[in-house]
Design a protein around this motif. Structure first.
Motif, PDB file in Angstrom:
ATOM      1  N   THR A   1      -0.976  25.092  -8.665  1.00 17.24           N
ATOM      2  CA  THR A   1      -1.664  24.023  -9.380  1.00 17.24           C
ATOM      3  C   THR A   1      -1.982  22.867  -8.456  1.00 17.24           C
ATOM      4  O   THR A   1      -3.083  22.299  -8.501  1.00 17.24           O
ATOM      5  N   LYS A   2      -1.031  22.510  -7.593  1.00 14.87           N
ATOM      6  CA  LYS A   2      -1.252  21.395  -6.685  1.00 14.87           C
ATOM      7  C   LYS A   2      -2.452  21.652  -5.768  1.00 14.87           C
ATOM      8  O   LYS A   2      -3.288  20.775  -5.538  1.00 14.87           O
TER       9      LYS A   2
ATOM     10  N   TRP B   1      -4.671  25.143 -17.241  1.00 17.21           N
ATOM     11  CA  TRP B   1      -4.808  26.557 -16.931  1.00 17.21           C
ATOM     12  C   TRP B   1      -4.977  27.366 -18.229  1.00 17.21           C
ATOM     13  O   TRP B   1      -4.353  27.091 -19.232  1.00 17.21           O
TER      14      TRP B   1
ATOM     15  N   VAL C   1      -5.784  21.634  -7.864  1.00 16.86           N
ATOM     16  CA  VAL C   1      -6.155  20.274  -8.259  1.00 16.86           C
ATOM     17  C   VAL C   1      -6.731  19.502  -7.090  1.00 16.86           C
ATOM     18  O   VAL C   1      -7.700  18.746  -7.221  1.00 16.86           O
ATOM     19  N   SER C   2      -6.179  19.705  -5.902  1.00 15.06           N
ATOM     20  CA  SER C   2      -6.696  18.986  -4.729  1.00 15.06           C
ATOM     21  C   SER C   2      -8.112  19.410  -4.376  1.00 15.06           C
ATOM     22  O   SER C   2      -8.887  18.613  -3.852  1.00 15.06           O
TER      23      SER C   2
ATOM     24  N   LEU D   1     -10.365  20.760  -6.687  1.00 10.13           N
ATOM     25  CA  LEU D   1     -11.275  20.412  -7.787  1.00 10.13           C
ATOM     26  C   LEU D   1     -11.421  18.905  -7.964  1.00 10.13           C
ATOM     27  O   LEU D   1     -12.443  18.439  -8.481  1.00 10.13           O
ATOM     28  N   GLU D   2     -10.418  18.198  -7.528  1.00 13.89           N
ATOM     29  CA  GLU D   2     -10.402  16.752  -7.697  1.00 13.89           C
ATOM     30  C   GLU D   2     -10.650  16.379  -9.155  1.00 13.89           C
ATOM     31  O   GLU D   2     -11.387  15.456  -9.480  1.00 13.89           O
ATOM     32  N   ASP D   3     -10.086  17.143 -10.012  1.00  9.52           N
ATOM     33  CA  ASP D   3     -10.268  16.887 -11.444  1.00  9.52           C
ATOM     34  C   ASP D   3      -9.093  17.500 -12.174  1.00  9.52           C
ATOM     35  O   ASP D   3      -8.539  18.505 -11.733  1.00  9.52           O
ATOM     36  N   SER D   4      -8.658  16.868 -13.236  1.00 14.89           N
ATOM     37  CA  SER D   4      -7.557  17.412 -14.015  1.00 14.89           C
ATOM     38  C   SER D   4      -8.078  18.509 -14.929  1.00 14.89           C
ATOM     39  O   SER D   4      -9.189  18.412 -15.463  1.00 14.89           O
ATOM     40  N   PHE D   5      -7.254  19.536 -15.089  1.00 21.37           N
ATOM     41  CA  PHE D   5      -7.690  20.650 -15.930  1.00 21.37           C
ATOM     42  C   PHE D   5      -6.459  21.333 -16.463  1.00 21.37           C
ATOM     43  O   PHE D   5      -5.342  21.092 -15.994  1.00 21.37           O
TER      44      PHE D   5
END
Length: 1748
Positions: free
Chosen positions: A1674-1675, A1687, A1678-1679, A1681-1685
């Motif tokens: 996940t880390k 799974w 996220v780095s 995509l630079e966006d919260s999402f």
């Protein structure tokens, strides 16, 4: 006049006036001897007062009055006062009555002085150095400096000097750091500085060791300077030399030596002191240790390689000679030590044939030249001859020296040397032997006496042979060569030599004649053999020299020790030819020789006290005889003066041409030039050491040697030192005359007392040089200096007294031939022990005397008194000596010794009376001997008095006062204690004289002392017969009950006595308890009862403490302790009869730790309780048939093996487990045989009454089978499982040790049989046989598996289209096996029993915790007592932390309390000393024993998993018993809601993570699995790997194939959405763009995290790894995509599948199965459960990737 303390007015018989008639008597205020107020005589300056107790006529000549008892010379020196001063310096020349010492005034006390020819050097307090006299090397100061005006050596400023030395015309100083500074004349290199003839000021001289790289600086302790050379003594006690001349001792002919060089000849020896004469050197050397000194001598010369011993074989005799002549002069021994051949003319060689001419050699030396040392003969050897039981030791060096000196005298000093030889030719020997065979000794003696000449037999041939044949003769030095020579010539000379031995009285002849004189013994006439004789006057001089040697030399030097009697030469085959008289003499009982000088000194004294076992070595020029070797020849190398080796020399001094040696017995030996009487005697020759002639009672303790004089510092009748002078008188008008112009000068015949000595004060040291004398003196400061001198003087006097007793009483008694017969064997041994103890006491006193004397010369303080700092050495020595004297007295030794003493001392033993200080008349000889040997005890009071006197010189609150007071108390207490012990010994001796003789022999022992006895009917035995006789005798070690002719001994160490209360009865009773008897003694009165009670208790207490090792009886207890340590041998007890117990006792019973030894070899070592083995113990029992031992080590109860233990059988079997009543009972493991033996096997399981009963595992290593099931009476009985090394698996019923009944059998290929069995592996009955492909037989089977089966039945082949229910005919395993909860019940039952519960869960919680505390404490004590069982520091810390009980607060369990419980369980399970730790250790052992090796069968996986779950359930039951507040399985502990941070920390601390719930679920797996599973993981995971082997192989093949692709291709293949592809990845800290060829870079951190799943053990830890892996994925996403999402499983699964592939986990299927089987049920449906399901799906997906 003197005070009453010294001499009363009635004692003064004569008062002589001085030549000036100026005697004046008046009053004075003090006595100069003891500072007491009294009336004394005062005379004017230069007037004498004699106080004499003899009837001599009045004499004015001081030098002639030798009978003066006390001499007082008082004069008032100008300007002097009597105030306290220390280190004052006084100097003078000569010895006349008109001489007045002049005081050298200095601002500081002088510590040391050194004198040259015309100058002196002074060392003062503070380390400064002054010079005085004439200094030609300081030209500018000659006119300014007066003769006695000291000049400060400013060049040494800043240096702290510790020692100074002065040569004839140069000086030296040693600094505190061991550096050397020299100055003065340097023409011969004596200052060690090249290119300088004169050194005006002190200059450093480097003493470097060239053997080290870089050269190491040698630290120097002291210097000595001669006329042309200097010596230095290093801190390693080696000698370094520089300068010129043979006196350096260096192997060189090139002089001068500018750089200091080591004297290699003394390397390896411990040099104590060096001294320099004008042209010779002396060294005081510590004797070599006995093992080095007794090394066998070499057979050949180390220099010229010639034989040291030669043999000349004649027709009727053989001559053996050790007169080896080394042409090189210096003989290097095998060990590198050089030996210089003593110089004299070589003897005439014996003729080998009558026609052979005699060979001669002439030696000459001129003064001033360096003679060639090529003509020396080693004739220095020692012989010991015994005749009629008396030992006589002669030193050939002394004897030969006399002969050499005589030869020199006869031949003339300057003329050609005379031809002489100590050996007659062969004709003379033949004639002598013929005379002996034909004529009696009396006739021969008469003839030779009338003729005026006596013939001496060959010294080196006859003496050696005769000494071999005499019984008891043991020569000191022998060698293999000499032995072989004697043996080879025995048969040739036996008959003649034996007759010679019978005829000769060797002792009488040796006392009168001296070997080595060439056959001449003071006879003017000629002798056979053609020996030349000089003129008449020379013969007279020869006779005088021989008479002088008879009178003094032999008496001084012929005192050797008995330890030399260590070996004897034997001539084989000669006894048959010895006369009956010699055989009778040899058969007499001989007393073993006792060394009267302790070899090596007292071991405990160590380096604390000076060594007395010393040697004096000399080298250099010897024209005046100053080397002491009996000749006038020089020595290039140091050579030992052997005649001084046993004299205990402690100080050497060298004058210009003479030498001095001071011994511990305060005697002075002198040798060398005696032109001015400086040797202190007028005896000749002066080439060997002789005693200076002093009046009796004068004890010298310091010496100084000048050019032609000697100065002695001595004790007289009082303790203030007195001075003696010996040598040339120096006239005032001629003091400046050259030294060699001595015509007309007067000189002393013997040392004379200097009249002014008493006025100098307390002289602490004397120095001499040139014509001058110097004395360092102290004024008495508050009596301290006087007390120190008195202490040292008393010790010197005491040592001289002890030495006199040893030499004149003890040694002659030990040498008596009738001693052994008179005393008997037992008393002889005691006398020898007494002699050894006396010798040690004497030696210690001598060492202490030397130490006190050295203290006077140097420090003069209390801190250096050894008797204070190490008083135990003195106390122990006196204790030991008193014990030996008492033992000898008790055994009647002195009474028996009286008869042989009477034969020796005669009926008037004045010598004994004088030495024993006894004034009684007609005292029995035995009492005189007792008084004599108890005399040393008086000296302890003297120690106490003098220490107390020293203490009065200090303030009461000072440290020194306290030390002196304590020392005084110790010695006074010991004196009183030894006085009591003497009375006890005398009382006991008189008791034995009256005791019935029959019991005396068995009861009389040397250390046994009588305390009291009941012969007056004061004590009787209760309930004894009417006519019985009961006699009780109390000794210091036993209570004896005597009845008629029988007696019984009760050792005091195992005796308990209790008073019986007198309230109810009128009996005064004492209850006596011994290990095997208890009886009551009745006293006649209460007073008698109290007396016996006190006596027995005190005797028991002393027997326990070691018979009064302390000096006093102070501090004795009212009664001895009831618990004690003692040794006892049982005589009644049936179980312990004739066994010896040594250990702790309590009230008559063994109680505590001890050891029992039976006569048959059994040994028990361990703890006892009430007389029985109880606790931990070690038991060894011999097996007679196997000649080996059975060995048990473990716990005992009431005399039987009970508890945990280990039993090693003599047959090789080993049992480890539980015992009960000496039988194996409970859980245990038995190992039979070894891997290479006939039937190796291991059984682990339950035992009942020494038989296998219950569940157990049996590993038959020979057959490769392992049985896991039930047992009954050592047989397999019930359900069980067998697995084999070939993969067979059987579970089912067993009966009578056979497979009998219903069972299931599986082979490696999954072929299965389920049915009936009749024998092992034998099918018999109905059953179903299923093939691996699913086909099966159903019917009746007979036959053995693997060797053909007979089948009656039907064969079925399942149809492919049959339903799944029909096809599933797989057998469920475990139905016929032992249920998990039935396994290892004994293990858990033992744990419950340790907690104090008879059954699981039935007991008290508090008692359980008490039992845990007792178990921990007992185990720690047991491990502490056994060094081999020591615990590590971490283990000890764990045990200490377990002493804290977490079950302290009753109430609901909180999270904090839960964490404490969890941590406690972790520590408790970590140590086997805790019951839970012991349980855990046993479970791990049985689990590994079951599932390792043959037990690693995949069919057992289910059994293994279920067994672990059973462990968890049963251990959790124990935990809940210990912690009752803990919730049940599945219970919840609420989380603290107030502080979420605490909740987080608590979650982190507990590695068990679960789904979010309002509280923590308590379960056995979460609490105990982290402790248990890591220990069981290896065998468990092995079973998983075997079970999942096929699936894992498929999975692994796919992993390897897919991992060949690069990252981007693999991501695309797995269907990972492109947005989750990493664009760049970190490589070595930098971001690198992902390209098509990039491999193993994407999601690398998640991959590494998932790989850690193989390094964890518990399911919770593995689930934690999976969670962290998801977080890493996940880390990284996220780095990018630079966006919260959030799974979704469709998005997450491909990415996780990629990570699993890249992680390459080899046994992932096994990991998944382990997690699934052992996962905590409470987390199965939470977040962790979902993550685990994802991993499991990935595993199965990877397996099926191959087909897609």
């Amino acid at each position: 006049m003197l005070c009453d303390h010294h001499m009363t007015i009635q004692n003064i018989l004569h008062v002589s006036l001085c030549p000036h008639k100026a005697l004046v008597v008046s009053l004075a205020s003090y006595c100069i001897f003891c500072s007491r107020a009294c009336l004394i005589g005062v005379v004017k300056k230069q007037c004498l007062l004699y106080l004499c107790g003899c009837s001599e006529s009045l004499r004015n000549d001081l030098s002639m009055c030798l009978s003066v008892c006390l001499l007082l010379y008082v004069f008032s020196s100008s300007g002097e006062d009597s105030s306290g001063e220390r280190g004052s310096l006084h100097t003078w020349k000569g010895y006349s009555c008109s001489v007045t010492p002049e005081r050298v005034l200095l601002s500081r006390p002088v510590l040391q002085a050194a004198l040259g020819t015309r100058h002196g050097v002074l060392l003062v307090e503070g380390g400064q150095v002054y010079s005085f006299g004439e200094f030609p090397w300081k030209q500018s100061q000659v006119s300014e400096v007066g003769p006695l005006k000291p000049v400060l050596e400013s060049a040494l400023s800043g240096q702290r000097v510790v020692a100074v030395a002065a040569g004839s015309f140069h000086s030296g100083a040693v600094t505190e750091d061991g550096g050397v500074h020299m100055w003065g004349e340097n023409s011969f290199g004596q200052c060690g500085l090249s290119s300088l003839t004169v050194v005006p000021n002190p200059t450093p001289v480097a003493v470097l060791d060239p053997d080290t790289s870089p050269p190491h600086t040698i630290r120097v302790l002291e210097l000595a300077c001669g006329e042309q050379h200097s010596l230095a003594l290093s801190a390693q006690h080696e000698v370094w030399a520089w300068g010129s001349g043979c006196q350096l001792g260096l192997v060189t002919t090139i002089f001068p030596i500018w750089k200091p060089q080591k004297v290699e000849h003394l390397a390896g020896r411990h040099v104590l002191q060096v001294a320099c004469g004008a042209f010779h050197s002396l060294a005081l050397v510590r004797c070599l240790p006995p093992q080095e000194a007794r090394r066998p001598l070499p057979d050949k010369c180390g220099q010229c390689n010639q034989l040291l011993y030669t043999m000349t074989d004649k027709e009727d005799h053989v001559i053996i000679s050790d007169s080896h002549y080394c042409p090189l002069g210096v003989e290097l021994l095998a060990d590198g030590e050089a030996r210089l051949e003593p110089g004299r003319s070589p003897p005439l060689r014996l003729q080998s044939s009558p026609s052979e001419p005699l060979s001669s050699h002439t030696s000459a030396s001129a003064p001033g030249l360096q003679p060639s040392i090529t003509d020396h003969t080693d004739y220095e050897r020692r012989r010991t001859v015994a005749q009629n039981g008396e030992v006589l030791t002669t030193t050939d060096s002394d004897i030969s020296a006399a002969g050499t000196d005589s030869d020199r005298t006869v031949g003339g000093v300057g003329g050609a040397g005379s031809q002489s030889s100590p050996y007659p030719d062969d004709q003379a020997v033949k004639e002598y032997l013929k005379k002996l065979s034909d004529t009696s000794l009396v006739e021969e003696t008469a003839k030779t006496t009338i003729a005026g000449a006596s013939f001496q037999p060959p010294a080196d041939s006859l003496d050696l042979l005769t000494s071999d044949l005499l019984p008891g003769v043991m020569p000191v030095t022998t060698s293999s060569a000499l032995n072989s020579l004697v043996s080879s010539c025995a048969s040739a000379v036996a008959e003649r030599v034996v007759s010679t031995c019978e005829a000769l009285s060797l002792k009488k002849r040796i006392n009168c004649y001296y070997p080595g004189v060439g056959g001449v013994a003071g006879a003017p006439g000629g002798v056979p053999g053609g020996f030349p004789v000089g003129p008449a006057e020379e013969r007279v001089r020869l006779e005088e020299s021989m008479q002088g040697k008879k009178s003094c030399s032999t008496g001084d030097i012929r005192e050797e020790e008995a330890e030399g009697l260590s070996r004897r030469l034997s001539l084989p085959g000669l006894l048959s030819q010895v006369s009956p008289r010699l055989l009778r003499r040899a058969s007499r009982p001989r007393v073993q020789a006792v060394p009267l000088t302790p070899v090596g000194g007292l071991p405990e004294a160590g380096e604390l006290l000076p060594s007395l076992q010393t040697e004096v070595w000399s080298w250099g020029r010897g024209e005046e005889g100053q080397l002491g070797h009996g000749d006038n020849l020089p020595r290039l190398q140091p050579l030992c003066i052997k005649c001084l080796s046993s004299k205990e020399v402690v100080l050497v001094a060298a004058g210009a041409h003479h030498s001095l040696a001071l011994t511990t017995q305060s005697q002075v030996f002198s040798w060398g030039s005696n032109s001015s009487g400086q040797l202190g005697h007028m005896a000749c020759p002066t080439t060997i050491p002789r005693l200076a002639k002093l009046s009796e009672g004068i004890r010298v303790w310091d010496v100084g040697a000048g050019a032609q004089h000697t100065l002695l510092l001595a004790d007289g009748d009082c303790y203030q030192p007195i001075l003696y002078y010996s040598g040339q008188q120096v006239r005032e008008a001629a003091q400046d005359a050259p030294q060699d112009q001595t015509e007309g000068y007067s000189y002393t015949q013997q040392p004379v007392l200097l009249p002014f000595c008493m006025n100098l004060g307390y002289v602490s040291g004397v120095f001499a040089g040139g014509q001058s004398c110097v004395a360092l003196a102290d004024r008495n400061v508050t009596g301290f200096i006087a007390s120190l001198h008195e202490l040292a003087a008393a010790e010197r006097k005491f040592y001289c007294k002890l030495s006199s007793v040893k030499n004149h009483i003890l040694r002659p008694l030990l040498d008596l031939e009738s001693l052994g017969t008179a005393l008997g064997p037992a008393s002889t041994v005691l006398l020898q022990s007494l002699a050894r103890c006396y010798s040690r006491l004497c030696h210690l006193t001598g060492q202490h005397s030397a130490s006190l004397t050295a203290n006077l010369r140097r420090r003069r303080d209390v801190k250096s008194l050894v008797m204070l700092e190490h008083a135990s050495i003195f106390l122990d020595t006196y204790n030991e000596y008193c014990c030996s004297v008492g033992n000898f007295l008790v055994m009647g030794g002195f009474q028996a010794l009286a008869k042989p003493s009477l034969e020796f001392f005669g009926k008037c033993p004045e010598l004994l009376q004088r030495l024993a200080e006894s004034s009684e008349e007609n005292i029995p000889l035995s009492d005189l001997l007792v008084a004599l040997f108890y005399l040393p005890m008086r000296h302890l009071h003297e120690y106490g008095r003098l220490l107390l006197k020293l203490g009065t010189c200090f303030e009461v609150n000072s440290v020194d006062y306290q030390k002196l007071q304590d020392g005084c108390s110790k010695f006074e207490a010991l004196a009183l204690h030894l006085k009591r012990r003497r009375k006890e010994a005398e009382y006991t001796y008189h008791f034995w004289k009256s005791f019935p003789g029959k019991m005396t022999d068995s009861l009389r022992k040397p250390p046994r002392r009588l305390i009291c006895e009941s012969s007056n009917k004061a004590l009787t035995l209760q309930n004894s017969g009417r006519f019985s006789v009961n006699w009780f005798i109390l000794f210091n070690d036993a209570l004896v009950h005597a009845q008629f002719s029988t007696h019984h001994v009760f050792p005091l160490a195992t005796l308990w006595v209790e008073p019986i209360p007198e309230e109810n009865t009128d009996l005064y009773g004492l209850k006596v308890i011994s290990p095997e008897e208890t009886f009551t003694l009745l006293a006649c009165s209460s007073m008698e009862k109290a007396k016996w009670l006190r006596s027995i208790n005190q005797a028991v207490d002393q027997a326990m403490s070691g018979a009064g090792q302390s000096g006093s009886g102070a501090g004795q207890r009212a009664e001895p302790p009831i618990s004690r340590t003692a040794c006892y041998t049982f005589y009644k007890d049936s179980r312990l009869k004739e066994a010896t117990y040594e250990g702790r006792w309590l009230a008559g019973k063994p109680n505590g730790r001890g050891t029992v030894k039976w006569l048959d070899g059994r040994i028990y070592t361990g703890t006892f309780k009430n007389g029985l083995e109880d606790g931990f113990g070690d038991y060894v029992m011999p097996s007679k048939t196997l000649n080996l031992n059975d060995h048990y080590q473990g716990h005992w109860k009431e005399g039987k093996m009970h508890g945990i233990g280990t039993y090693k059988y003599a047959t090789g079997e080993l049992y480890e487990g539980s015992f009960q009543d000496n039988m194996r009972h409970g859980h245990g493991m038995l190992r039979s045989g070894t891997l290479n033996s006939s039937s190796p096997s291991v059984f682990i399981g339950q035992w009942v009454h020494d038989k296998k009963t219950g569940y157990g595992v049996f590993d038959d290593i020979t057959r490769g089978e392992k049985y896991m099931g039930m047992w009954q009476d050592d047989q397999r009985q019930g359900t069980g499982i067998i697995v084999t090394q070939f993969g067979l698996y059987y579970e089912g019923a067993f009966n009578n040790n056979k497979m009998q009944g219903t069972g299931v059998l599986l082979s490696e290929d999954n072929t299965t049989y389920e049915g009936e069995f009749s024998e092992d592996w034998t099918l018999n009955g109905k059953g179903v046989l299923t093939m691996a492909n699913g086909d099966y037989f159903e019917g009746t089977f007979t036959g053995e598996w693997g060797s053909g089966l007979k089948v009656t039945g039907s064969f079925f082949k399942p149809n492919l289209y049959d339903s799944d229910g029909d096809k599933a005919r797989a057998v469920k395993l475990g139905r016929l096996a032992v249920r998990p909860e039935e396994k290892w019940r004994a293990v858990f039952e033992e744990c419950w029993m340790r907690l104090g519960c008879e059954a699981p869960g039935q007991g008290e919680n508090q008692r359980a915790w008490e039992n845990i505390a007792v178990a921990l404490t007992t185990s720690r004590r047991q491990h502490r007592d056994c060094p081999e069982m020591n615990l590590s520091q971490s283990h000890n810390r764990t045990l200490e932390s377990l002493e804290f009980n977490p079950q302290q607060h009753v109430g609901p369990v909180t999270m904090e309390k839960y964490d404490r419980i969890r941590h406690y369980l972790i520590k408790a399970c970590d140590t086997p000393l805790h019951p839970l730790g012991r349980l855990m250790e046993t479970l791990v052992a049985v689990y590994r024993m079951t599932y390792v090796g043959v037990g690693a069968n995949r069919r057992l996986l289910l059994q293994a998993v279920n067994e672990i779950m059973s462990y968890l359930a049963r251990i959790f039951q124990l935990v809940r018993f210990l912690f009752p507040d803990l919730p049940e399985e599945g219970g919840v502990i609420p989380e603290p809601s107030s502080d979420p941070q605490d909740k987080k920390d608590s979650n982190c601390a507990d590695t068990q993570l679960e789904s979010p719930k309002p509280g923590r679920v308590v379960s056995s797996s979460s609490l105990l699995l982290p402790v248990l599973l890591p220990l069981l993981y290896p065998p468990l995971f092995t079973l998983y790997a075997l079970e999942k082997e096929r699936e894992d192989d498929v999975y692994w093949e796919c992993v390897l194939r897919l991992n060949k692709q690069p990252d981007m291709a693999l991501l695309a293949f797995l269907g990972v959405q492109h947005k989750f592809w990493p664009v760049s990845v970190p490589v070595l800290g930098e971001r690198t763009e992902v390209v098509s060829s990039t491999k193993d870079a994407c999601f690398a951190s998640a991959t590494e995290t998932l790989q850690q799943i193989s390094t964890t053990f518990t399911p919770s830890d593995k689930l934690q790894v999976i969670q962290l892996t998801f977080e890493e994925i996940t880390k990284e996403v996220v780095s990018s995509l630079e966006d919260s999402f959030l799974w979704s499983m469709d998005d997450l699964f491909p990415v996780f599948l990629y990570v699993v592939l890249r992680a390459r986990i080899r046994n992932l299927g096994s990991e998944v199965s382990l997690i699934e089987d052992l996962m905590d049920p409470c987390v199965q449906h939470g977040e962790h459960g979902i993550m685990f399901t994802t991993l499991k799906a990935c595993y199965y997906q990877i397996q099926h990737e191959k087909t897609t």
